[in-house]
Design an enzyme around this catalytic site. Sequence first.
Site: not given
Ligand SMILES: CC(C)(COP(=O)(O)OP(=O)(O)OC[C@H]1O[C@@H](n2cnc3c(N)ncnc32)[C@H](O)[C@@H]1OP(=O)(O)O)[C@@H](O)C(=O)NCCC(=O)NCCS
Length: 113
Positions: A26, A89, A103, A106
């Site tokens: 919309h 973004k 955000r 890494r």
């Molecule tokens: C994105 C992802 C893979 C990152 O894993 P990772 O590299 O091991 O990251 P970490 O667990 O070490 O977290 C690192 C930081 O990111 C943050 N973070 C991780 N996942 C996040 C998410 N989904 N949303 C917001 N913040 C997230 C953590 O809180 C941490 O924050 P900090 O540095 O302030 O302490 C994982 O967190 C995720 O989202 N997994 C879900 C995967 C999925 O959807 N699987 C379904 C089957 S395909």
Amino acid sequence: VCAERIDIGDDVLIAWGCTIVDHDSHPVAWSHRQHDVVAYGNGKKDWSKVKIRPVRIGNKSWIGFNATILEGVTVGEGAIIGAESVIAKDVPPFTIWGGNPARFIRELRDDER
Ligand SMILES: CC(C)(COP(=O)(O)OP(=O)(O)OC[C@H]1O[C@@H](n2cnc3c(N)ncnc32)[C@H](O)[C@@H]1OP(=O)(O)O)[C@@H](O)C(=O)NCCC(=O)NCCS
């Protein structure tokens, strides 16, 4: 949900519950959207004032569950979108993003690419 163009690359993982849109549905201005529902039902919706921008999901990226990718976004090659994220973004290649608003978490190491 595609109005014009959503490109999804090769070897992409998209988990359950994700929403990818290339448009806002919309117009922002109420005067331009006030008749949208009726017009849509009549097949006469005016899309000219709706923001529509293409979305590109790069090769080898991974979109976590329930993530939302909004119009105009490019997700770079090999990027990872955390679960439940809202991406408004561009996401650079080989980086991890998460949250709402998303955000930067890494960059992927060489051995993770
Ligand atoms: C994105 C992802 C893979 C990152 O894993 P990772 O590299 O091991 O990251 P970490 O667990 O070490 O977290 C690192 C930081 O990111 C943050 N973070 C991780 N996942 C996040 C998410 N989904 N949303 C917001 N913040 C997230 C953590 O809180 C941490 O924050 P900090 O540095 O302030 O302490 C994982 O967190 C995720 O989202 N997994 C879900 C995967 C999925 O959807 N699987 C379904 C089957 S395909």
